[in-house]
Design an enzyme around this catalytic site. Structure first.
Site, PDB file in Angstrom:
ATOM      1  N   ASP A 195       0.884  -1.173   0.000  1.00  0.00           N
ATOM      2  CA  ASP A 195       0.000   0.000   0.000  1.00  0.00           C
ATOM      3  C   ASP A 195       0.918   1.218   0.000  1.00  0.00           C
ATOM      4  OD1 ASP A 195      -1.675   2.139   0.546  1.00  0.00           O
ATOM      5  OD2 ASP A 195      -2.943   1.009   1.919  1.00  0.00           O
ATOM      6  N   HIS A 196       0.971   1.928  -1.134  1.00  0.00           N
ATOM      7  CA  HIS A 196       1.972   2.983  -1.272  1.00  0.00           C
ATOM      8  C   HIS A 196       1.777   4.119  -0.270  1.00  0.00           C
ATOM      9  CE1 HIS A 196      -1.274   4.632  -3.848  1.00  0.00           C
ATOM     10  NE2 HIS A 196      -0.822   5.803  -3.456  1.00  0.00           N
ATOM     11  N   HIS A 258      -6.181   2.124   1.874  1.00  0.00           N
ATOM     12  CA  HIS A 258      -5.548   3.389   2.264  1.00  0.00           C
ATOM     13  C   HIS A 258      -6.120   3.960   3.561  1.00  0.00           C
ATOM     14  CE1 HIS A 258      -3.559   3.114  -1.462  1.00  0.00           C
ATOM     15  NE2 HIS A 258      -4.366   3.820  -2.212  1.00  0.00           N
TER      16      HIS A 258
END
Length: 507
Positions: A195-196, A258
C-alpha cells in the site's frame, strides 16, 4: 520496526536479488517503480547484484526495453527523481541499466515460468522477488504458476517473495479466496501486500510521534479526543481509468486499504516490540475492532456521491458520466463518507469519520484529531464561551507535516481568544529528496522487513468492516451529485452536523 525509525544514510545495501516486474509495460512500472529503483540506487541502497527483469507479452529486446524506460523517466517522470533537464544522471542510469533485461511471455503460459527459472539460474543468486504490477485478475493465476514451477521454494541461503498491489479482492469473499490461494503455495512471510500510502514519511511518522513522545500518548484516548477525521481528497477525475472505476468505485478503491491503514496507525495499541509481527498484529486488532454495522446502520452512516460537471479556476470540467468508458447512467460513487466506531477500551464512544473523493476543491490527505473542549465555566459570558474545537492535524500530502492548535489571549484589555498553530512542515526541517513513495517499500521488501505491509488478517478485517456498506448499497445504489470543484455532496456535511460536528476545512 527498524524501517520506521532508521536513518537511510546508515542503511545497508539490499542483498543481491533478481527482481521480476510482471506487467513491465504498464504505467506502474514506468511511472513509479523504475524511478523508485533509480532513487534507491542514487542513495546507495541497491547492491551491485540487483537484476531487474521485465515480464510481459510484448516483444522487445533487452536493450530496447531499458531504453524505453530511460526515455520515459527522462521525459515523463523526471520530477520523481530530481529537478530540471539533467535530473537523470547518465552514469547512475547506465549502472542500473546493466542489470535490466526482459522476458516475453504470457502470464498464463507455463513456458514463461521456465524462462524465469533460467534467469534465476543465470543470476548468481537464488534470491528472487516477483512483483505483480498487473491487473488483479492475474494475481491468483501468476502465483499458482510460480508455485507449480517451484519458483517459490526457499532455502536457507535464498529467499523468494511476492509483491501484490491493491486491490486485495473486491469484497470479503474474494479477499478470503485470494489469501487462501496465496497461502496455499507460500507462507505469510513471503507475501508483501503493498500500500503505497504507507511509504510516505508522514504516515511512518505517526508511529514515531505517538510512541516516542509521552505528551501524545497521554491524551491519545476517549477521555480527551472527541472524534477523528481522515480525508483523502483529490482534484483529478477518473482520467483514463473509467473502465476500472466503473467496477470499483471510491469505497473499494480507497477505504479498506488506504484509509483503514491510516486509521490503524492512529488507533492501534502500542506494540510490545517494534518488529513486523508485533506492529502488524496491533493494526489487525484495531481494524478487527471496527463495529460491524447492520445494513440499516450502514446506510445511515454512509454517503455516496458522484461528481457532475463543474468549473475550477475558470476551466470547465466534465462530470463522471461524461468521462471515457463510463456508462451515461452510471451510479458508481466517486465520493464516499463514512462514520465508523471502534469498540475497544481506548476508543469506545469516539467516532471516526472517513471521506475520500475525486474532483474536489484541493488535493489534501490528512488526519485530524479533534479534542474535547476544556472546562471553561469561569469564562461564561465572554467570547471564550463559544470556543472552536482544537485539533492536531497530520497532513500526509501535499504539505507533509504536523500542526497542533493552541488557544491564546489576544493582546488588549478585552478577553479575546486566538487560535495559534504550532507545528512543522517536513520541508522546513529536513532535506526532502524527490521520491515516488515506493522507495521505502521496495527497499523493505528486498531486505525482508514486512512492517509496512498488510497481513492476511488485516486485509480480511478491513473487508469485514466494509461489507455492511457494500450490502446496503446493493439494496440502494443511488448517488448524490456534487459539482466538480466542490467538497462532496451536502449529505456528507449532514453526516457530521447531526452529531454536532463539522468537517475540518481542506487545504
Amino acid at each position: 520496526m527498524s524501517n520506521t525509525i532508521r536513518r537511510k544514510s546508515k542503511a545497508e545495501p539490499a542483498p543481491p536479488t533478481t527482481l521480476f516486474l510482471f506487467g513491465a509495460h504498464g504505467d506502474l512500472v514506468k511511472r513509479l517503480l523504475m524511478p523508485a529503483l533509480y532513487n534507491l540506487s542514487r542513495d546507495g541502497l541497491l547492491g551491485d547484484g540487483l537484476r531487474i527483469i521485465g515480464v510481459d507479452h510484448n516483444a522487445i529486446s533487452d536493450e530496447a526495453f531499458a531504453q524505453k524506460l530511460e526515455d520515459f523517466i527522462r521525459t515523463e517522470a523526471a520530477a520523481k527523481i530530481g529537478k530540471g533537464d539533467t535530473a537523470l544522471d547518465p552514469d547512475l542510469w547506465a549502472k542500473l541499466a546493466k542489470g535490466i533485461s526482459y522476458v516475453q511471455g504470457d502470464f498464463l503460459d507455463d513456458s514463461t515460468y521456465q524462462a524465469l527459472a533460467a534467469k534465476i539460474a543465470d543470476s548468481g543468486t537464488g534470491n528472487a522477488v516477483f512483483y505483480l504490477a498487473t491487473a488483479p485478475r492475474f494475481f491468483s493465476e501468476v502465483v499458482r504458476r510460480l508455485g507449480s514451477a517451484g519458483l517459490l521454494e526457499e532455502t536457507p541461503d535464498a529467499f523468494r517473495r511476492v509483491v501484490i498491489e491493491k486491490p486485495f479482492g473486491s469484497d470479503l469473499q474474494t479477499a478470503e479466496a485470494l489469501n487462501a490461494c496465496l497461502l496455499k503455495v507460500m507462507s505469510e512471510k513471503q507475501i508483501y501486500r503493498i500500500d503505497h500510502y504507507l511509504g510516505k514519511e508522514t504516515v511512518q511518522n505517526i508511529l514515531v510521534s505517538r510512541f516516542s513522545n509521552s505528551l501524545f500518548e497521554a491524551f491519545w484516548n476517549n477521555h480527551y479526543i472527541d472524534h477523528v477525521q481522515i480525508t483523502a481528497a483529490e482534484t483529478v477525475g477518473v482520467e483514463t481509468r473509467g473502465s476500472f472505476y466503473e467496477h470499483t468505485g471510491a469505497l473499494r478503491d480507497m477505504v479498506p486499504n488506504h484509509l483503514f491503514q491510516l486509521l490503524a496507525m492512529v488507533a492501534m495499541e502500542p506494540p510490545a516490540a517494534f518488529g513486523a509481527d508485533a506492529v502488524r498484529g496491533e493494526k489487525a486488532k484495531v481494524v478487527g475492532a471496527i463495529r460491524p454495522w447492520s445494513v440499516e446502520d450502514a446506510r445511515a452512516n454512509s454517503v455516496r456521491g458522484q461528481y457532475a460537471a463543474g468549473e475550477v479556476d475558470g476551466k470547465p470540467l466534465a462530470g463522471y458520466r461524461q468521462e471515457g468508458n463510463v456508462a451515461p447512467d452510471s451510479n458508481t460513487e466517486t465520493y464516499v463518507a463514512l462514520k465508523v466506531m471502534i469498540d475497544n477500551w481506548r476508543w469506545v464512544g469516539v467516532p471516526f469519520y472517513l471521506r475520500t473523493g475525486k474532483r474536489m476543491s484541493v488535493r489534501d490527505t490528512e488526519i485530524v484529531i479533534c479534542f474535547k473542549p476544556a472546562p471553561y465555566a469561569q469564562f461564561r459570558d465572554t467570547e471564550v464561551d463559544e470556543l472552536q474545537p482544537t485539533y492536531l492535524r497530520i497532513q500526509i500530502q501535499p504539505n507533509e507535516g504536523m500542526w497542533f492548535d493552541l488557544l491564546a489571549k489576544r493582546p488588549g484589555p478585552a478577553l479575546k481568544m486566538a487560535n495559534i498553530e504550532l507545528g512543522f512542515a517536513y520541508k522546513d526541517f529536513f532535506e526532502m529528496q524527490p521520491s515516488t513513495g515506493y522507495e521505502t517499500l521496495i527497499y523493505d521488501c528486498l531486505t525482508g522487513d514486512q512492517t509496512l505491509f498488510q497481513r492476511a488478517d488485516n486485509i480480511e478485517n478491513g473487508w469485514r468492516a466494509v461489507q455492511p456498506f457494500l450490502d446496503a448499497w446493493q439494496q440502494d445504489a443511488s448517488v448524490e451529485s456534487y459539482a466538480a470543484g466542490e467538497n462532496g455532496p451536502q449529505a456528507a456535511e449532514d453526516l457530521l452536523t447531526r452529531d454536532g460536528r463539522v468537517w475540518h476545512s481542506l487545504g
